[in-house]
Design an enzyme around this catalytic site. Sequence first.
Site, PDB file in Angstrom:
ATOM      1  N   LYS A 273       0.951  -0.327   0.216  1.00 27.84           N
ATOM      2  CA  LYS A 273       0.132   0.156   0.183  1.00 27.84           C
ATOM      3  C   LYS A 273       0.763   1.089   0.371  1.00 27.84           C
ATOM      4  O   LYS A 273       1.772   1.621   0.514  1.00 27.84           O
ATOM      5  CB  LYS A 273      -1.153   0.038   1.187  1.00 27.84           C
ATOM      6  CG  LYS A 273      -1.311   1.357   1.095  1.00 27.84           C
ATOM      7  CD  LYS A 273      -2.258   1.330   3.111  1.00 27.84           C
ATOM      8  CE  LYS A 273      -2.921   2.361   3.143  1.00 27.84           C
ATOM      9  NZ  LYS A 273      -3.771   2.760   4.605  1.00 27.84           N
ATOM     10  N   ASP A 278      -2.214  10.746   2.802  1.00 27.18           N
ATOM     11  CA  ASP A 278      -3.712   9.874   2.823  1.00 27.18           C
ATOM     12  C   ASP A 278      -4.718  11.305   4.116  1.00 27.18           C
ATOM     13  O   ASP A 278      -4.202  11.406   5.477  1.00 27.18           O
ATOM     14  CB  ASP A 278      -4.076   8.775   4.225  1.00 27.18           C
ATOM     15  CG  ASP A 278      -5.197   8.317   4.170  1.00 27.18           C
ATOM     16  OD1 ASP A 278      -6.104   8.717   3.595  1.00 27.18           O
ATOM     17  OD2 ASP A 278      -5.223   7.587   4.869  1.00 27.18           O
ATOM     18  N   LYS A 285     -10.042  13.168   7.534  1.00 31.12           N
ATOM     19  CA  LYS A 285      -9.801  12.844   9.184  1.00 31.12           C
ATOM     20  C   LYS A 285      -9.823  13.781  10.328  1.00 31.12           C
ATOM     21  O   LYS A 285      -9.457  14.623  10.002  1.00 31.12           O
ATOM     22  CB  LYS A 285      -8.155  12.259   8.536  1.00 31.12           C
ATOM     23  CG  LYS A 285      -7.567  11.242   8.411  1.00 31.12           C
ATOM     24  CD  LYS A 285      -6.787  10.417   8.865  1.00 31.12           C
ATOM     25  CE  LYS A 285      -6.344   9.887   7.810  1.00 31.12           C
ATOM     26  NZ  LYS A 285      -6.511   8.313   7.974  1.00 31.12           N
ATOM     27  N   ASP A 296       1.177   6.827   5.740  1.00 33.12           N
ATOM     28  CA  ASP A 296       0.643   5.425   4.317  1.00 33.12           C
ATOM     29  C   ASP A 296       0.942   4.896   3.956  1.00 33.12           C
ATOM     30  O   ASP A 296       0.856   4.113   3.018  1.00 33.12           O
ATOM     31  CB  ASP A 296      -0.597   6.183   4.469  1.00 33.12           C
ATOM     32  CG  ASP A 296      -2.018   5.728   4.944  1.00 33.12           C
ATOM     33  OD1 ASP A 296      -1.745   4.879   5.375  1.00 33.12           O
ATOM     34  OD2 ASP A 296      -2.689   5.894   4.716  1.00 33.12           O
ATOM     35  N   ASP A 355     -12.254   7.230   3.287  1.00 37.72           N
ATOM     36  CA  ASP A 355     -10.472   6.771   4.622  1.00 37.72           C
ATOM     37  C   ASP A 355     -10.184   5.374   4.772  1.00 37.72           C
ATOM     38  O   ASP A 355      -9.816   4.895   5.257  1.00 37.72           O
ATOM     39  CB  ASP A 355     -11.090   7.744   5.582  1.00 37.72           C
ATOM     40  CG  ASP A 355      -9.836   7.695   7.004  1.00 37.72           C
ATOM     41  OD1 ASP A 355      -8.443   7.919   5.421  1.00 37.72           O
ATOM     42  OD2 ASP A 355     -10.029   7.898   7.581  1.00 37.72           O
ATOM     43  N   GLU A 357      -9.149   4.004   2.202  1.00 39.09           N
ATOM     44  CA  GLU A 357      -8.879   3.448   0.512  1.00 39.09           C
ATOM     45  C   GLU A 357      -8.001   2.994   0.650  1.00 39.09           C
ATOM     46  O   GLU A 357      -7.405   2.039  -0.507  1.00 39.09           O
ATOM     47  CB  GLU A 357      -8.124   5.156   0.406  1.00 39.09           C
ATOM     48  CG  GLU A 357      -6.994   5.153   0.910  1.00 39.09           C
ATOM     49  CD  GLU A 357      -7.081   5.496   2.337  1.00 39.09           C
ATOM     50  OE1 GLU A 357      -5.580   4.878   3.173  1.00 39.09           O
ATOM     51  OE2 GLU A 357      -7.511   5.999   3.178  1.00 39.09           O
ATOM     52  N   ARG A 359      -7.562  -0.480   1.204  1.00 37.12           N
ATOM     53  CA  ARG A 359      -8.040  -1.439   0.165  1.00 37.12           C
ATOM     54  C   ARG A 359      -8.440  -1.494  -0.861  1.00 37.12           C
ATOM     55  O   ARG A 359      -8.145  -2.334  -1.637  1.00 37.12           O
ATOM     56  CB  ARG A 359      -8.966  -2.338   1.460  1.00 37.12           C
ATOM     57  CG  ARG A 359     -10.022  -1.075   0.745  1.00 37.12           C
ATOM     58  CD  ARG A 359     -11.767  -1.691   2.705  1.00 37.12           C
ATOM     59  NE  ARG A 359     -10.912  -1.528   3.993  1.00 37.12           N
ATOM     60  CZ  ARG A 359     -11.353  -1.134   5.038  1.00 37.12           C
ATOM     61  NH1 ARG A 359     -12.016  -1.505   5.453  1.00 37.12           N
ATOM     62  NH2 ARG A 359     -11.001  -0.799   5.883  1.00 37.12           N
TER      63      ARG A 359
END
Length: 511
Positions: A273, A278, A285, A296, A355, A357, A359
């Site tokens: 990933k 993010d 967030k 991230d 959020d 994201e 996956r």
Amino acid sequence: MTALTLSTAGAATLRADALVVGVAKGPKGAIVAAGAEAVDKAFDGKLAGVLDALGASGAEGEVTKLPAPAGLKVPVVLAVGLGPVPEKDESFDEEVLRRAAGAAARALHGSKKAGFALPLEDASAVTAVAEGALLGAYAFTAYQGGEKKAGNGKDSGPKQPLAEVALLGAKPRDKEHKAAAERAAVVAAEVNVARDLVNTPPNDLTPEAFAAVASAAAKENGIKVQVLDEKALVKGAYGGIMGVGKGSENPPRLVKLTYTHPKAEKTLAFVGKGITYDSGGISLKPAGHNETMKCDMAGAAAVFASVVAAAKLGLKVNVTGWLALAENMPSGSATKPGDVLRMYSGKTVEVLNTDAEGRLVLGDALTKASEDNPDAIVDVATLTGAMVLALGDRTFGIMANDDAFRTSIHEIAEEVGESSWPMPLPAELRKTMDSPTADIANMGVRMGGGLVAGLFLQEFVGEGITWAHLDIAGPAFHEGAPHGYTPKGGTGSAVRTLVRLAERTATGDLG
């Protein structure tokens, strides 16, 4: 990068800025560990007593500096705690040595050379001390020291890491010791590369910039590289990656790194990933949760570093790395809660929370990686806060579609000193991601959210392919004070586990 040498000099004759010795915690006070005999002799056999007088107990990670006596060529002796004295006929645990060497190296920032006279009973101990020292010597200073000192024109930067580590007691002409040191140098260097990437500000490490770094390193190390830009991603129908990245002015990338060995019998695929920043997207967030979100992409950094390490070590295994890179930002073009994305697999996903994201980009990359039909796929991701709640900030979770493979990865992680824990994939949680609109939603129940995320990813793994998922959300970025060989900031989590997995696969020694 800190230099590593296997020194033929003795502790009494080594010329350096400092000499590191180990001290254990005994029932009646500090006990000088093996490797420090010459140093203890220089103290007239009273080194333990001196340390006791200074309040040193030998506790793990405890560092005590004292002036060197006559008889030594160094000005400073640094005693580092190793914890309790091992039971009879046992030696110090490798992770204990690794952490002790790291703590000592951190304490010697600004020094040019230090000798490490820690217990080195075998090649494994050489690896542990070398890794610990090289990882502990790490510092991220690329953005510091730009100001000039008034009057003298010199840069006023932070102390630089320890420049050279000399291992005393290791045997330069011993093939096992030499190989152990060389391996440690390669692995530590790549862990530190991953750390650098995680620590790089997101305005400089965009998906395009990350792809450029990976491409350059690949070409230097004989690794094939393919980069899909936003046009290729749209043409190829990578709905997950594009869905996450389309809200940013910095478009996404999918990078494929391919290391092959002519004698390899197995192929591993690592999928990372790589959300270079993010914000949460439209599902923004809350305040206080954005400041560290440059981390991230730690999963992609780990995958990249691991493939390069496999190439440098010449492992007899094929390793393919997939870096799913995107920036998750809110804008007029961003994916909205309620949107439906068609993934690369053809499966449709209702996005309930932008959020969640990671996956989505991983789903596309897992499907693409499956097309090569590797013997196993391992994805690595800072995926869920739920995993941090479950396991804390030093342990990553392992999920898999094969119990034996999950167990093997857990054992490997523990062996190399990376704390991990096997986690289940409860079938009943899959129903919580049912969508009335699409094939699946990107969110399920909140409780057990880390497991729900794992179940989502499993949907995109090719049939019959062994797969594991490492959720490194906790240990990937350390916000507290440094400890052992772990710095503040990016840690390089999972690199050592992936490299050892590749080594085991290459030798056929995978349980």
